[in-house]
Design an enzyme around this catalytic site. Sequence first.
Site, PDB file in Angstrom:
ATOM      1  N   HIS A   1       0.829  -1.210   0.000  1.00  0.00           N
ATOM      2  CA  HIS A   1       0.000   0.000   0.000  1.00  0.00           C
ATOM      3  C   HIS A   1       0.863   1.258   0.000  1.00  0.00           C
ATOM      4  O   HIS A   1       1.911   1.319   0.649  1.00  0.00           O
ATOM      5  CB  HIS A   1      -1.028  -0.008   1.132  1.00  0.00           C
ATOM      6  CG  HIS A   1      -0.477   0.024   2.516  1.00  0.00           C
ATOM      7  ND1 HIS A   1      -0.164   1.201   3.152  1.00  0.00           N
ATOM      8  CD2 HIS A   1      -0.197  -0.975   3.387  1.00  0.00           C
ATOM      9  CE1 HIS A   1       0.269   0.918   4.377  1.00  0.00           C
ATOM     10  NE2 HIS A   1       0.266  -0.383   4.537  1.00  0.00           N
TER      11      HIS A   1
ATOM     12  N   GLU B   1      -4.895   1.724   2.990  1.00  0.00           N
ATOM     13  CA  GLU B   1      -4.820   0.603   3.913  1.00  0.00           C
ATOM     14  C   GLU B   1      -4.978   1.091   5.342  1.00  0.00           C
ATOM     15  O   GLU B   1      -5.730   0.510   6.119  1.00  0.00           O
ATOM     16  CB  GLU B   1      -3.473  -0.125   3.754  1.00  0.00           C
ATOM     17  CG  GLU B   1      -3.416  -1.498   4.425  1.00  0.00           C
ATOM     18  CD  GLU B   1      -3.108  -1.468   5.920  1.00  0.00           C
ATOM     19  OE1 GLU B   1      -3.451  -2.421   6.616  1.00  0.00           O
ATOM     20  OE2 GLU B   1      -2.531  -0.470   6.410  1.00  0.00           O
TER      21      GLU B   1
ATOM     22  N   ASP C   1       3.162  -6.503   3.389  1.00  0.00           N
ATOM     23  CA  ASP C   1       2.839  -5.398   4.296  1.00  0.00           C
ATOM     24  C   ASP C   1       3.263  -5.712   5.730  1.00  0.00           C
ATOM     25  O   ASP C   1       2.526  -5.475   6.676  1.00  0.00           O
ATOM     26  CB  ASP C   1       1.332  -5.084   4.222  1.00  0.00           C
ATOM     27  CG  ASP C   1       0.961  -3.834   5.027  1.00  0.00           C
ATOM     28  OD1 ASP C   1       1.855  -3.019   5.313  1.00  0.00           O
ATOM     29  OD2 ASP C   1      -0.220  -3.688   5.393  1.00  0.00           O
TER      30      ASP C   1
END
Lengths: 452, 452
Positions: free
Chosen positions: A271, A317, A344
């Site tokens: 993200h 996100e 992530d």
Amino acid sequence: MSRKFAIALFAVAAILAAPSFAGSVETAAALRDKALTDATAWNILESITTEIGPRPIGSPAYERSRDWAVKKLKSLGFTDVHVETFPKSAWIRGAESAEVVAPVPQKLALIGLGNSLPTPKGGIEAPVVVFNSYAELLDQPPGSLKGKIAVVNQPMTRTQDGSGYGAAVEARNGDAEAAKRGAVAYLVRSISTGTGRAPHTGATWGEGPHIPVAALGMPDADLLASLAARGTVRVRLNLASSINPKAVSFNISGEIKGREVPDEVIVIGGHIDSWDPGTGAIDDGAGIAITTAAAKLIGDLPQHPRRTIRVVLWGSEENGGSAQAYAEAHKTEVPKLVIAGESDLGADRIYQVALPQGLPGLEEVMAPLKVIVSGEPPRHGGSDIGGLQKAGVPILGVSNDATRYFDYHHSADDTLAIVNRAELNQNVAVWASLIYLIADSGIDFHAKPDVK
Amino acid sequence: MSRKFAIALFAVAAILAAPSFAGSVETAAALRDKALTDATAWNILESITTEIGPRPIGSPAYERSRDWAVKKLKSLGFTDVHVETFPKSAWIRGAESAEVVAPVPQKLALIGLGNSLPTPKGGIEAPVVVFNSYAELLDQPPGSLKGKIAVVNQPMTRTQDGSGYGAAVEARNGDAEAAKRGAVAYLVRSISTGTGRAPHTGATWGEGPHIPVAALGMPDADLLASLAARGTVRVRLNLASSINPKAVSFNISGEIKGREVPDEVIVIGGHIDSWDPGTGAIDDGAGIAITTAAAKLIGDLPQHPRRTIRVVLWGSEENGGSAQAYAEAHKTEVPKLVIAGESDLGADRIYQVALPQGLPGLEEVMAPLKVIVSGEPPRHGGSDIGGLQKAGVPILGVSNDATRYFDYHHSADDTLAIVNRAELNQNVAVWASLIYLIADSGIDFHAKPDVK
């Protein structure tokens, strides 16, 4: 049929279906080795942290990051680079401060949580009540915190798999529970394994009622607890913030087109939005750098793999929204989305990958990287692929060593300085070789083996 | 005569001179073992960081720390507790901020250095010139930095003995050199081994000419270097500060009176002033906690050692002054000051002690603590005993493991959270047993062995 036997059968079936299997493994291994010394991921990460910096939704830098991403993907050879926008209200941080005013003046390091209400003009000054765990707060009867600032000083456990975060993060969302008991504000020990004074932000996402809510530096939470053990402690709190209800967010993607079945798509990414105190290096500049570099290396091959690889830079996100927006925009595509994966959890070494089924050659390719191939399918692959997962898209689980990740994440210390370049490249090597193997295979991960 | 032989001779002479030698070693060993689980040092450190907090000269907290110290020493059984004041002009920090304004806006984490000039009203906005070492700046001709903000991005080396600090800290004092070359302000990478964004302050002590000077967070210094490598970078800087020329500082002391030769005095201590971003836990709450606790444990013995132990809480280390004031106030006492030692390198384990001469029983007592007795006399024992040392008082060298000390010191992260309680107590054990042995011995450290 046992799960292991089912995987073995599928593996055999896959080998029979793919005459180029040996060549795939060889190419994946070559990709892996090239990735270990390739500069692409580092350069992407250096670029976004240096030229853009923190990218919270609603900020000018967030807007700049969109143009940066489009330009970067195009320059790296991605095709069909485009931006998919969606409405997303933005919470915008203002000036923030806090201090103990009694029994002795001491400044407090603190940061407002995303979606916090601002304090009234002039701030709030009130006595604190400190709880050593979130459960302790939940045990309090309604009205018992009337007029108080509720403080939860609950530590987080350090773990390799990051599970300590899941166990602790509920406390960050306690403003409504504190409000229901009468509290005028809620302060939570940062959800972090660090010892530093830099507080760690994050979003609060409850239904309400809402009150001003902020995260304390770890020593600051301890300080309040120590002072409260001596007697009455009064804190003054100022949290300014505003909302832009008409803000727009975006998911950005680019593709390495498959040579044989281009409509079968592997979705990977990270993200691009970040919290504001740091420069969003490990959360999640690293994720976009790793997956973009991995796909770019595959794109540079003399021959693309059979299927398409799509890199998505999800745009919301931290405050949620990109997962749902992406799933909604791509719902008709679900049967053709081979698998989805997100990076992530920082850039420290990957120690494990998990797939819904066996993938021929994977153990062999992963072994030199000291990566285990899990015998269990992944349960969670990342927030931004949550919407696709719900819609039925199979997911990848790629496990970074998260031992030190929560020392830094969502804090001012999330900068390029904490990224180890060799470990970043180990990530690229894992993603490039793994994704290549999937993209050049004919495996249908949608087909569920008969798991017992 | 060889140095080793001389030490051996002195050791034998000392044993002959002290019929109670065996009993001293036994008592020192018992003190050592008691110290390892004693709560005194932790309680002192918790008290000063919690109830007083940061203690920069010129602040109300600094005044409070004086009363706290007097009360604490008295309550722990020290006698002749008193405050010695001396004039010391105080530099007082105001609001500070900095940001990159071009090519892209980014906030910078930065902290003014003690004695910095304030920026003019409205701040300074100027292009930066970044040097990768302080030597590079010194190589620039006069006038070459006219109208520029000079930046030195020189890293510090991590070492166990803290010598990396000595090698790097000169750069913190570069404002005059930058000014001589025409710079309008000087920004230096924090003198730190950390990767965090919390900047590390410290004093600048040069003759001038003076300009505004501040330390950058480590990632912030890297950011300026990375941006400068791309083209022109403009920074806006605001540093407010004021001077109180009539401020007063103090050294505070208390004694454990010797039973036989009370006018022979061992001086130990730490400094009570601190920088302001943290709570002054390792710099130098720990030093006062360790030495006070060590002396208190000795004071609790059924029989005091032969000589007096004096704990001094020096009041102006960070900006200098307490060493000279103490030496001046006690100059007639110098022949009777047996030895002086300071704890001012944090609370991580001690790995070595050094004395001007051998001390019978010391190796034996130190061995279980994994502390080496150096074969070389100490060269430096701490800033605050520098004045006594110059006046001829023998000094002790007590070496803390400083590997991680400079990740934290002079920054917001210098709090109780980074102190390891077991290592703090190892410090107390070293100091208590070492000081007891000296205090119960008849060794005259003023007498120099015939060192070759």
